[in-house]
Design a protein around this motif. Structure first.
Motif, PDB file in Angstrom:
ATOM      1  N   ASN A  90       0.823  -1.201   0.000  1.00  0.00           N
ATOM      2  CA  ASN A  90       0.000   0.000   0.000  1.00  0.00           C
ATOM      3  C   ASN A  90       0.866   1.264   0.000  1.00  0.00           C
ATOM      4  N   MET A  91       0.348   2.315  -0.646  1.00  0.00           N
ATOM      5  CA  MET A  91       1.024   3.614  -0.588  1.00  0.00           C
ATOM      6  C   MET A  91       0.921   4.179   0.819  1.00  0.00           C
ATOM      7  N   MET A  92       1.964   4.855   1.255  1.00  0.00           N
ATOM      8  CA  MET A  92       1.970   5.526   2.560  1.00  0.00           C
ATOM      9  C   MET A  92       1.868   7.028   2.320  1.00  0.00           C
ATOM     10  N   LEU A  93       0.813   7.649   2.859  1.00  0.00           N
ATOM     11  CA  LEU A  93       0.600   9.087   2.691  1.00  0.00           C
ATOM     12  C   LEU A  93       0.695   9.780   4.044  1.00  0.00           C
ATOM     13  N   PHE A  94       1.376  10.928   4.069  1.00  0.00           N
ATOM     14  CA  PHE A  94       1.669  11.631   5.314  1.00  0.00           C
ATOM     15  C   PHE A  94       1.045  13.023   5.283  1.00  0.00           C
ATOM     16  N   LEU A  95       0.651  13.502   6.457  1.00  0.00           N
ATOM     17  CA  LEU A  95       0.031  14.813   6.583  1.00  0.00           C
ATOM     18  C   LEU A  95       1.110  15.893   6.562  1.00  0.00           C
ATOM     19  N   ARG A  96       0.936  16.893   5.694  1.00  0.00           N
ATOM     20  CA  ARG A  96       1.991  17.861   5.438  1.00  0.00           C
ATOM     21  C   ARG A  96       2.479  18.563   6.711  1.00  0.00           C
ATOM     22  N   TYR A  97       1.574  19.091   7.526  1.00  0.00           N
ATOM     23  CA  TYR A  97       2.038  19.879   8.680  1.00  0.00           C
ATOM     24  C   TYR A  97       2.780  18.999   9.689  1.00  0.00           C
ATOM     25  N   GLN A  98       2.404  17.711   9.762  1.00  0.00           N
ATOM     26  CA  GLN A  98       3.109  16.810  10.670  1.00  0.00           C
ATOM     27  C   GLN A  98       4.514  16.482  10.130  1.00  0.00           C
ATOM     28  N   VAL A  99       4.607  16.332   8.831  1.00  0.00           N
ATOM     29  CA  VAL A  99       5.916  16.084   8.214  1.00  0.00           C
ATOM     30  C   VAL A  99       6.836  17.279   8.441  1.00  0.00           C
ATOM     31  N   GLU A 100       6.289  18.487   8.254  1.00  0.00           N
ATOM     32  CA  GLU A 100       7.102  19.687   8.419  1.00  0.00           C
ATOM     33  C   GLU A 100       7.537  19.869   9.873  1.00  0.00           C
ATOM     34  N   GLU A 101       6.622  19.618  10.816  1.00  0.00           N
ATOM     35  CA  GLU A 101       6.996  19.725  12.231  1.00  0.00           C
ATOM     36  C   GLU A 101       8.128  18.758  12.566  1.00  0.00           C
TER      37      GLU A 101
END
Length: 219
Positions: free
Chosen positions: A122-133
């Motif tokens: 499965n593709m893994m998708l990440f939430l932008r603001y959490q990645v940036e933090e």
């Protein structure tokens, strides 16, 4: 046609690979576990609210997977915070590692069906603001991340240029050697020694300079 329930149709009577079907079902199960909706309470004070606008109509998948309380409308209006990033984008743009991205607690991620093939992971998708933090904490600041990114790009370019220069240097060396050899061949004149008699009655002469041998028939 029959529905294989794996994302494609197969001809009736055609045998389907059981191992492939098992993989597809496992990918579906993993995604379904994330999509289960929680209960909604009659008392509005007990229901979670969108962090942006306060509505109770939040995206329950985002709440369950990312722990993020946000509604669909606010997700669309604020892509700079709530858009989803692929694993490749996280690695290339934010310089995060595979180990960091696999850590569900540090980097929660949403699973989506792989668009290339249903049996692929499965593709893994990440939430932008959490990645940036996470990235700001890892590198110290957005500016520090930019500096590291530029350093790596420069290093990659330097290695590429070095490899190109080495290849060019090798090409020049081979060219010089070829030209030198052709020049020597053109200039060389054989200096043969005395005729050496062989068992078959023939003779041979060897050039003292290059070792070139010729057969000589003695009369």
């Amino acid at each position: 046609m029959v529905n294989t329930k794996g994302g494609f149709l197969a001809e009736e009577g055609k045998e389907i690979d059981e191992k492939t079907r098992a993989k597809e079902k496992e990918r579906e199960r993993q995604r379904a576990m994330q999509a289960m909706d929680p209960p909604i309470y009659l008392d509005p004070n007990l229901n979670p609210k969108c962090r942006e606008c306060g509505t109770v109509d939040i995206d329950h998948t985002f709440k369950k997977v990312f722990g993020c309380l946000v509604c669909a409308k606010c997700k669309e209006e604020h892509p700079e915070r709530y858009s989803l990033l692929t694993k490749t984008e996280c690695k290339e743009d934010y310089l995060l590692t595979d180990a960091e991205l696999r850590d569900q607690e540090a980097m929660p991620h949403l699973l989506k069906a792989n668009p290339h093939k249903s049996t692929f992971a499965n593709m893994m998708l990440f939430l932008r603001y959490q990645v940036e933090e996470f990235a700001w904490k890892k590198w110290g600041s957005p500016e520090a991340l930019d500096a590291e990114w530029e350093r790596r790009v420069a290093e990659k370019k330097k290695k590429k240029n070095k490899k190109f220069e080495e290849g060019l240097k090798e090409l020049r060396r081979r060219t010089r050697e070829t030209v030198w050899q052709k020049r020597k061949d053109a200039e060389h004149k054989h200096v043969f020694g005395v005729v050496e008699r062989m068992a078959n009655g023939m003779g041979k002469q060897v050039c003292h300079t290059c070792g070139f041998t010729i057969d000589v028939e003695e009369l």
